[in-house]
Structure formats: C-alpha cells, structure tokens
Motif scaffolding. Structure first.
Motif, mmCIF file in Angstrom:
data_model
loop_
_atom_site.group_PDB
_atom_site.id
_atom_site.type_symbol
_atom_site.label_atom_id
_atom_site.label_comp_id
_atom_site.label_asym_id
_atom_site.label_seq_id
_atom_site.Cartn_x
_atom_site.Cartn_y
_atom_site.Cartn_z
ATOM 1 N N GLN A 86 -52.847 -38.212 -33.238
ATOM 2 C CA GLN A 86 -52.001 -37.386 -32.368
ATOM 3 C C GLN A 86 -52.194 -35.897 -32.677
ATOM 4 N N HIS B 66 -51.988 -43.115 -36.703
ATOM 5 C CA HIS B 66 -51.651 -42.563 -35.384
ATOM 6 C C HIS B 66 -51.228 -41.103 -35.452
ATOM 7 N N HIS B 67 -50.707 -40.654 -36.601
ATOM 8 C CA HIS B 67 -50.347 -39.236 -36.719
ATOM 9 C C HIS B 67 -51.587 -38.356 -36.779
ATOM 10 N N ASP C 8 -40.546 -42.282 -30.543
ATOM 11 C CA ASP C 8 -41.838 -42.196 -31.212
ATOM 12 C C ASP C 8 -41.826 -43.138 -32.400
ATOM 13 N N ASP D 207 -47.786 -37.159 -25.366
ATOM 14 C CA ASP D 207 -47.116 -37.028 -26.657
ATOM 15 C C ASP D 207 -47.090 -38.341 -27.428
ATOM 16 N N ARG D 208 -47.522 -39.430 -26.783
ATOM 17 C CA ARG D 208 -47.513 -40.727 -27.461
ATOM 18 C C ARG D 208 -48.901 -41.343 -27.589
ATOM 19 N N TYR D 209 -49.937 -40.578 -27.300
ATOM 20 C CA TYR D 209 -51.294 -41.141 -27.437
ATOM 21 C C TYR D 209 -51.469 -41.807 -28.804
ATOM 22 N N GLY D 210 -50.958 -41.134 -29.842
ATOM 23 C CA GLY D 210 -51.130 -41.642 -31.214
ATOM 24 C C GLY D 210 -50.540 -43.022 -31.423
ATOM 25 N N ASP E 238 -53.674 -33.181 -30.064
ATOM 26 C CA ASP E 238 -52.872 -31.979 -29.810
ATOM 27 C C ASP E 238 -53.690 -30.732 -30.156
#
Lengths: 241, 209
Positions: A6, A2-3, B206, B8-11, A10
């Motif tokens: 993200q 997920h990082h 998060d 900011d939380r899509y991940g 971004d």
C-alpha cells in the motif's frame, strides 16, 4: 506485506519524476530487505539505449553506463528473449557466459549484487521494460523469499510499470489522441520518410505488423491517408516547440 | 460474490488484484488477442495508474473469475484519451455523476455454455456496476466496448446507448456508449438475472497493522 504494498502504490501515485520514483523504489527495497530494486525501459532495437531508474548504488549505475554494460548485461539480454520472470546470478547460465560477462557479474558482486529476480514486460511485438529485484544473499535463500512473495513482487512490478508508463514515457498524444508506443514509433519513422518495409527492418518487426499499426493510427486519428497522419504529428510538434 | 476494491485498500487485496491482472491476461491477450502490455502472465495498462476502483467477482474458493475497472469521467479515461474517434467528433460526456468502465472480463467457464443466454456471473457483474453507481449517486456509466459485449448488454436488459458509430480497431469492432444507472435498471437486471439480493459487498475497515 500489505502495508509495504500500500505504501508503495501510494508512493508511486505521488511520484511524478524520476527522482520521485527512485525514492519510492528505495523505500520499498528497504522494506523488502533487498539492496536493489530497478526499472529498466528497453529500447525497441536491441542495441538502443536502456533507461534505468534504480535504487542501486549510483556509483554502480554510473560505472555500468560508462562501460556500456547494457550491451553485454546477460540480464538485459535474457529479458529481451524471455516472456517469463527469471532468477539470475550464481551459477546461472555459467557455461553460456563470455569472459567479459563473467567479469561483469564479479564486478556487480563487489557492489552487493549477487543474484536477482527479473520480470520482463512486453507488448505485442517484444520487450518494452523489465523490473528487477536484486540481492546480495545466497541464491538459495533469495529464491526462497522470492517464491514466498512472488505475487506481491509481480504486482509491484506491474504497478511500477503502469505509473512509469503514464508519467515518464513520452505521451504519444497526437491531435488529442493517445497512440500506443508502437503506433507512435511507426508514425515517427513515417515522418522520416521511411516506408512500411523500411520501418519493419529498422524496428525489427514484420512488414504486416507495421501496416497493422499504421492502419490503427489512421483510424484513431480519423484520417484516410498516412500523409494526413504525418501532417497531424508535425503540426503538433510545431505547436509544442 | 463481488468485492469493491478502492485505491486506499489495494494493500488488503494483493492476492485478488494479482489474480485480476492474470484474468485480464487470459481474456484480453490469450482469448481476444488484443494489443496489450503483459508481464508475468498479467495484463496492465497506464489507466491502472490512475487509482481506479475495481469490482472483482470472487468464487467460493477465492478465485477471481470476473472484473471491471471504474474511473471518474472528469479525469483521464479510455474513451476521452485513447478512443475519442468512437465519439464521431462529439465531446466525451463528463461530470461528477458519470464514471467510465473498462476492462470488463469474465473467465471462460463463467461466460455460459448456451449461445444467446447471458450467464449468471455476467448478470452479477452488471448488477454490481449499477449498485456501485447508485451508491455513488451516478446517473450514467460510459464505456468503450465491442459489439459482442453490446449484444450481451442488450440481452441482459441493460442496453448500451451508443455515443458514436462502431468502428474496426485492431482486431475488434469497438463501440462507445452509455449505460443507465437507476433503481429501475437494477430491478430489470435482477429480474432478468434471477438475482435475489445485492451483488456487491464492501469492506468497511482497513486490515489491522
């Protein structure tokens, strides 16, 4: 994972030109441990120009376009036909490949591209773009990691497409109204004096499809005739130039 | 249960977002046959690049069965940039207290079996939109929808105030309108939908690295 995702979205959000996109792709490719990650925008006609943003080595992409490989690249041809994502390379489709195509894959391998996973993107009429993750790995281990990460790769592909669509494609705005890519295409051919029938032949869709798009253009632009829509487009272009 | 997915939380919601795009494909491409762009059985458009907030309805087994996309009215949005024709020449409403909703979708199984009856999933998603609006101090949600959804909104006691005339666009009859965000609107929806508490749940931290 997920990082990585993200950071990728971004990065896309901060990218506003092809170079920004390229470095975002390079960073994601590195994080995913894939040598190559690419976005190809496909022309409406099969023989039109493909535009590419890629983390591929530029020595390979320069060579690719110099030799006009896009016209014979089996991955591009397959992306034109396929709705579903597909894995290519190493024994892929071997019997159907021409000698030149086999030589093309051998050359690609020299640049570390042995196999890949390609996700075609389409609109109602056909292919408009494709996202490719390519690898120098053996096909077997590559397929394993693709299968494991399928969802995130697909989400990366469509996120990449929507950002590229918004920031890198022509805006298709006429008189303050956003038209779809196909609507714009049909309208542009109309400004060249082409009939719906001729436009259908040129862009390779049915006559009815062109009429459908042009009817939507008239509704969206709030005009009664195609001639008025053409005038709005021409007026906009004069103002912008 | 509804979850709020902010950019900011899509991940943290990769699975849910993938499922949302697949749900939108089933609804807008397969069921409604709209002119949309698709890849790998998912639907996406350029407004998804504007860092929207999504409300997602998640079933007990984790499957995403409903969604809606929310964008601030002061930035680019569908009504102002794609369908201004639906405003009959009026300015698109814009302000810090107005957001736009789009791509409202529910899986077939959650639409309800009986004609004329609004399903509980629909009420839940509507209530979630109002709860989101109240949490952001909004007064209004504007939207482009079709007359079919407009009817559902009326039956659900959350009527759409039209911003222009309904028009045929592609194969649907589209209409622009605004929806009230208020405690009263929420109470009416909860009462009509027999909802007993909040519909929307929000992650507060998060995920750990």
């Amino acid at each position: 994972m997920h990082h990585i995702f993200q950071r990728f979205v971004d990065g896309l959000n901060d990218s506003h030109d092809p170079n920004g996109f390229r470095s975002t792709l390079e960073e994601a490719a590195l994080a995913l441990d894939l040598p190559c990650f690419a976005y190809a925008r496909m022309p409406a006609q099969i023989d039109g120009a493909v535009s590419l943003i890629a983390s591929y080595p530029s020595i390979w992409t320069d060579h690719y376009f110099e030799c006009h490989y896009e016209a014979l690249d089996p991955v591009i041809l397959m992306a034109h036909q396929s709705v579903e994502p597909f894995v290519w390379g190493e024994e892929w489709n071997e019997s159907n490949l021409t000698e030149r195509q086999k030589a093309f894959f051998e050359e690609a391998a020299v640049f570390g591209i042995r196999c890949g996973f390609t996700i075609p993107i389409r609109d109602g009429d056909g292919p408009i773009a494709a996202v490719t993750f390519a690898s120098s790995e053996k096909r077997e281990s590559f397929v394993r990691s693709i299968t494991m990460n399928r969802r995130v790769l697909q989400l990366m592909a469509i996120s990449l497409h929507c950002h590229a669509r918004r920031k890198l494609w022509p805006s298709n705005i006429v008189a303050g109204v956003q038209l779809s890519a196909r609507e714009m295409e049909c309208l542009v051919w109309a400004t060249q004096g082409k009939s719906a029938w001729a436009t259908a032949k040129i862009i390779g869709v049915s006559d009815a499809t062109v009429r459908f798009h042009l009817a939507n253009v008239r509704t969206k632009l709030r005009v009664c005739s195609l001639r008025q829509a053409v005038a709005l487009l021409n007026r906009g272009q004069t103002c912008n130039s | 249960m509804l979850v709020l997915v902010t950019p900011d939380r899509y991940g943290s919601f990769i699975d849910e977002l993938t499922q949302m795009h697949a749900l939108r494909y089933r609804v807008f491409k397969k069921r409604l046959d709209w002119e949309v762009e698709t890849a790998a059985g998912m639907e996406v458009d350029s407004f998804d690049a504007l860092q929207p907030t999504y409300l997602l309805r998640r079933d007990g087994d984790g499957a995403v069965s409903g969604c809606v996309r929310l964008l601030p009215s002061q930035g680019p949005n569908m009504l102002r940039n794609t369908f201004p024709v639906l405003l009959d020449g009026r300015e698109c409403p814009a302000g810090p207290d107005i957001w736009e909703s789009s791509r409202f979708a529910l899986d077939q199984a959650h639409l309800g079996q009986v004609a004329g009856i609004v399903s509980s999933s629909t009420y839940e998603l509507f209530a979630g939109m109002v709860e989101f609006g109240l949490s952001r101090n909004l007064s209004t949600i504007i939207t482009v929808t079709d007359v079919r959804v407009e009817r559902i909104l009326r039956r659900a006691q959350w009527p759409l105030a039209r911003l222009g005339t309904a028009r045929a666009l592609g194969n649907t009859k589209a209409v622009a309108g605004s929806l009230e965000i208020s405690r009263t609107a929420l109470m009416r929806l909860r009462h009509a939908g027999n909802l007993h508490g909040p519909a929307l749940w929000v992650p507060v931290i998060d995920e750990a690295a």
